[in-house]
Design a protein around this motif. Structure first.
Motif, short mmCIF file in Angstrom:
data_model
loop_
_atom_site.label_atom_id
_atom_site.label_comp_id
_atom_site.label_asym_id
_atom_site.label_seq_id
_atom_site.Cartn_x
_atom_site.Cartn_y
_atom_site.Cartn_z
N ARG A 121 9.00 2.82 197.59
CA ARG A 121 10.29 2.41 198.18
C ARG A 121 11.37 2.99 197.12
NH1 ARG A 121 8.50 -2.28 199.59
NH2 ARG A 121 10.85 -3.03 199.93
N THR A 122 11.37 3.98 196.60
CA THR A 122 12.45 4.98 196.21
C THR A 122 12.49 5.82 197.49
OG1 THR A 122 11.22 6.22 195.13
CG2 THR A 122 12.48 4.63 193.80
N ASP A 148 15.98 -0.84 199.19
CA ASP A 148 16.88 -1.25 198.16
C ASP A 148 16.10 -2.43 197.29
OD1 ASP A 148 17.66 -3.42 199.41
OD2 ASP A 148 19.16 -3.82 198.29
N LYS A 157 12.02 7.30 186.53
CA LYS A 157 13.89 5.96 187.52
C LYS A 157 13.14 4.97 188.34
CE LYS A 157 17.94 8.93 185.73
NZ LYS A 157 17.78 8.03 184.86
N LEU A 158 11.76 4.03 188.20
CA LEU A 158 11.14 2.89 189.30
C LEU A 158 12.39 1.95 188.81
CD1 LEU A 158 8.13 4.58 189.13
CD2 LEU A 158 9.36 5.49 190.26
N PRO A 159 12.34 1.69 190.42
CA PRO A 159 12.61 0.10 190.22
C PRO A 159 12.18 -1.06 190.16
CG PRO A 159 13.15 0.73 192.06
CD PRO A 159 12.05 2.33 191.31
N ARG A 177 19.09 -2.69 190.70
CA ARG A 177 19.21 -2.27 191.89
C ARG A 177 20.21 -1.70 192.02
NH1 ARG A 177 16.17 -6.03 195.36
NH2 ARG A 177 17.21 -8.30 193.90
N GLY A 222 18.61 1.49 189.63
CA GLY A 222 17.23 2.12 190.26
C GLY A 222 16.53 2.38 188.48
N GLU A 223 16.96 1.83 188.05
CA GLU A 223 16.27 2.06 186.40
C GLU A 223 14.89 1.08 186.04
OE1 GLU A 223 19.06 2.78 183.66
OE2 GLU A 223 19.34 5.13 184.08
#
Lengths: 323, 321
Positions: free
Chosen positions: B131-132, B138, B166-168, B227, B230-231
Motif C-alpha cells: 500500500r505504501t 491511503d 514505517k508501515l501503516p 493515516r 504513516g506509522e
C-alpha cells in the motif's frame, strides 16, 4: 557469447527484471548493503535491508506478493529457511488453495547451500527436497551461469512462490550466457550430453561431476547421457522417463542426503513408469545422513564425486572393475 | 458495505454484535450436532471486532485469524457464504477449501486469513508495504490477533519491522486471557501486551474491549493517526473468551468465578443497557433487532444447508496460479 560468473548472472537477472517491471522489489539481510548498484538504479524503496529475522522477511514477501508486488527475498543460507517455514510452507504454499484461488504469490526466495566453503552444517544443508514435498511451491536449483540467469528471470515472472537454491560452490564459476533476453522455463530439464548406455540424472554442482564422469566413461567405451534437472518442482518427468527408456540404466546423483530425497522420487518414477525398459536397478549416489561437516576433506567426502559416479555407471552396465 | 468513516450509530454497533453472537451460536449448535469440525468462536469478544472494523474505511485491509467471524461479519460478509464455507460447501467464500478456520474474503478487503497463531502478524507488513508503494493509496492494514500470538516470536519481528519501515498497520490485540487451553497469566510476566508493543516503539493503548463505543473511538483515533503519520499503532482490547478454545469444549479448566465476572460484563448487554438507560433503546426496538438478526441467520443456515458440496475435481484446482 559473453562469459560471466554465476553471481553476475544472478545480478543481471535481478536488474533486468526490476527494469522491466516496477512491481519487482528485493529485500533481505544486507541486500541494500551489498547490491548498491540496484539501490542506485531503482531506489531505496525497491531495494531494502531488513532486520536479521527470516520469518518476517519471508512473511513480508508473502503479504506483498498477494498485494500486487513481486518480491525477491534473499534469506542467505538454506538452513536459515527453518526460521521462515511457516511463512513459506503454510502461507505462500497454501493460502491460494485455502482461499479458493483468491490470492496469488509471485515471489522468489533465494538461499545458498552446498559444500565448497567449509561453512559447516548450519550454513550448509541441502534442504530442497523439503519444499518439493510441500504443495503450492516451485523449486529450482541450477548448475550453469546461463541457467541461473534464465531460470531466475522466469522465476521472477512466475505467479507462484519459487524457492531458488544456489549451490555455494558455483557462485564464482563462469559460463557462457546468451546476450540479450534469456529465459529458461521452469520445469524443463536439460540434456547436457546424449548417450546410449546409462543416464546420469543430477542437479546443481554434481551435474558437473556427472559431465566429468561421462567423459571418463566415454574413454572406457561407455556412452553416458547427462540430464540436468534444473527444476525439482515441477519435475520434468517426461525427460527422465524418455532417457531411462533410451538407456535402460539410471544413476541419480545429488549432494542432499538420500532418505526421501529427490533421487528417491526419480528412482520411484522410473520404477513405476519405465520398469520394463530397465536393464539394471536404479542407483542413487547422494550425501550421507549426517550433518554436513566443515573440515575440507570431510566436506568433499560428503559429496558424491566423479569417480564414484564412474564406478556406479560401470557397475550398472556390467563392466568389470576398471583396473 | 455498511461501514464509513463516520461513527456508526450505537444501534448499528449493537446490531453488528448481535449478528455476530447469533451467527456463532448457530455454529455452536451445528458443531454440537457433529456437523461442523473445528469451529472457534469469539463469544464475549464481539465489541472488539465490531468497534475496530466499523472504524475502518472500505480502502483499508484486514487480516484475521481462526476467530474471524466477528471481523468478517462486521466488515459486511454474507453469513450464508460464511456458514457454507464452514460446512465445506461450494458456495462458501473459499469454495469450501478453508472451512471455518481461515476464511478470506478479498472482495471485502479481508485478506490472507491464517490460523497459524501469529501467521497474520507475519503477513501484515507485506500487505502494508504494497500500500505504501501504490501512489494515492491511503489505506491502512488492521491485523487481529490475541495474547497467545503475542507470545510468538514473529509478533516481535512484525512490530519491529513495521516501526523501522514505517508501515501503516493497526495492530489489534484482542487480549482474551486464553491461549488455547492456557491462561495468559501462565505465559506472560505482565497483564498487558501493550507493554511489549510500547517497548518496540509503537504508540500503544489499551481499551475496555467489552465496550464497543470505547473500542470504536480508540480505533478511529489510532487509524486517523496512522493515516496522518504513516506509522503503525497498537490497540489492545481487554476482553475475555467466554466459550472454549473450540466447539465443543466443556471448559473444565476455567475458573467459574472469573468466567462469571466477565459474563456479567457481556458486551452486548453492556451497550444495550447503556442505550436503554439514556432512552435510545426500548424493549420493542431490541426485539425488532433480535428478530431481524435471527431471520438473517436462519436464512444463512438454510442457504448453506441447501448449497452443494464441491465437485471432486476441485481437489486439484487453485494449487498454482
Amino acid at each position: 557469447m559473453p562469459v560471466i560468473t554465476v553471481n553476475d548472472a544472478i545480478s543481471q537477472a535481478i536488474a533486468e527484471e526490476m527494469r522491466r517491471d516496477p512491481s519487482v522489489l528485493m529485500f533481505g539481510e544486507g541486500v541494500a548493503t551489498k547490491r548498491r548498484e540496484l539501490v542506485a538504479e531503482f531506489g531505496a524503496a525497491r531495494v531494502r535491508n531488513t532486520p536479521l529475522a527470516e520469518g518476517i522477511i519471508a512473511g513480508t514477501a508473502v503479504g506483498a506478493a498477494a498485494s500486487g508486488l513481486r518480491p525477491i527475498v534473499d534469506l542467505l543460507f538454506a538452513p536459515f529457511l527453518c526460521f521462515a517455514m511457516d511463512e513459506i510452507v503454510n502461507s505462500a504454499g497454501k493460502l491460494r488453495y485455502m482461499s479458493g484461488g483468491q490470492f496469488k504469490f509471485p515471489m522468489v526466495v533465494l538461499a545458498m547451500s552446498g559444500a565448497g566453503w567449509t561453512v559447516g552444517a548450519q550454513h550448509n544443508h541441502n534442504v530442497e527436497a523439503w519444499f518439493v514435498h510441500s504443495p503450492g511451491l516451485k523449486v529450482v536449483m541450477p548448475s550453469s551461469a546461463a541457467d541461473f540467469k534464465g531460470l531466475l528471470k522466469a522465476a521472477i515472472r512466475d505467479d507462484n512462490p519459487v524457492l531458488f537454491f544456489m549451490d555455494l560452490a558455483l557462485g564464482y564459476q563462469s559460463g557462457e550466457v546468451p546476450a540479450g533476453e534469456h529465459l529458461v522455463p521452469l520445469g524443463r530439464a536439460a540434456t547436457l550430453r546424449e548417450g546410449r548406455d546409462v543416464t546420469l540424472v543430477s542437479y546443481a554442482k554434481t551435474v558437473h561431476y556427472c559431465v566429468a564422469a561421462a567423459e571418463t566413461l566415454a574413454g572406457q567405451g561407455i556412452s553416458a547421457e547427462v540430464i540436468d534437472l534444473r527444476s525439482l518442482k515441477p519435475l520434468d518427468e517426461a525427460a527422465i522417463l524418455a532417457s531411462a527408456r533410451r538407456t535402460g540404466r539410471v544413476v541419480v546423483v545429488h549432494e542432499a542426503s538420500r532418505l526421501c530425497g529427490v533421487g528417491a522420487e526419480v528412482a520411484a518414477l522410473v520404477a513405476e513408469h519405465a520398469f520394463d525398459a530397465l536393464q539394471a536397478p536404479v542407483r542413487r549416489l547422494t550425501g550421507p545422513d549426517t550433518p554436513a561437516p566443515s573440515s575440507w576433506p570431510l566436506e568433499q567426502a560428503f559429496v558424491p564425486q566423479a569417480d564414484a559416479i564412474v564406478a556406479a555407471a560401470r557397475e550398472l552396465v556390467g563392466a568389470r572393475a576398471y583396473a | 458495505m455498511q461501514h464509513s468513516e463516520q461513527a456508526p450509530s450505537p444501534l448499528a454497533l449493537l446490531e453488528t454484535m448481535m449478528l455476530i453472537r447469533a451467527y456463532e451460536e448457530a455454529l455452536v449448535g451445528i458443531a454440537a450436532g457433529g456437523n461442523a469440525p473445528g469451529t472457534c468462536t469469539s463469544v464475549g469478544q464481539e465489541a472488539a471486532a465490531a468497534g475496530v472494523v466499523r472504524a475502518l474505511t472500505p480502502r483499508d485491509r484486514i487480516l484475521t485469524n481462526h476467530r474471524s467471524a466477528g471481523h468478517l461479519l462486521a466488515r459486511g460478509a454474507d453469513p450464508g457464504r460464511m456458514i457454507a464455507e464452514v460446512l465445506g460447501k461450494r458456495t462458501g467464500y473459499c469454495k469450501g477449501k478453508s472451512g471455518s478456520l481461515h476464511i478470506s474474503a478479498a472482495e471485502l478487503g479481508a485478506v490472507l486469513t491464517s490460523t497459524i497463531v501469529g501467521g497474520e502478524l507475519s503477513l501484515a507488513p507485506g500487505v502494508a508495504l504494497a500500500r505504501t508503494m501504490t501512489p494515492g493509496d491511503d489505506g491502512i492494514v488492521a491485523t487481529f490477533f490475541g495474547d497467545g500470538a503475542a507470545c510468538e516470536g514473529v509478533f516481535h519481528e512484525s512490530l519491529n519491522l513495521a516501526v523501522v519501515w514505517k508501515l501503516p498497520i493497526l495492530y489489534v490485540c484482542e487480549n482474551n486471557e486464553w491461549q488455547a487451553f492456557v491462561h495468559r497469566r501462565e505465559t506472560m510476566p505482565m497483564v498487558h501486551v501493550r507493554d511489549w508493543a510500547a517497548a518496540h516503539g509503537l504508540v500503544a493503548e489499551t481499551v475496555d474491549g467489552n465496550d464497543a463505543e470505547a473500542v470504536h473511538a480508540a480505533a478511529a483515533r489510532l487509524a486517523a493517526r496512522i493515516r496522518a503519520t504513516g506509522e503503525p499503532a497498537f490497540l489492545e482490547t481487554l476482553t475475555y473468551r467466554t466459550r472454549g478454545h473450540y466447539e465443543p469444549d466443556d471448559q473444565f479448566y476455567v475458573d467459574p468465578a472469573e468466567l462469571a465476572a466477565w459474563q456479567a460484563r457481556d458486551p452486548i448487554e453492556l451497550l444495550a443497557n447503556r442505550l436503554r438507560a439514556d432512552g435510545r433503546l426500548d424493549d420493542a426496538r431490541l426485539a425488532q433487532i433480535r428478530a431481524r438478526v435471527a431471520a438473517v441467520i436462519d436464512e444463512a443456515v438454510a442457504f448453506a444447508n441447501a448449497s452443494p458440496y464441491p465437485e471432486t475435481a476441485e481437489l486439484f484446482t487453485d494449487v498454482y496460479a
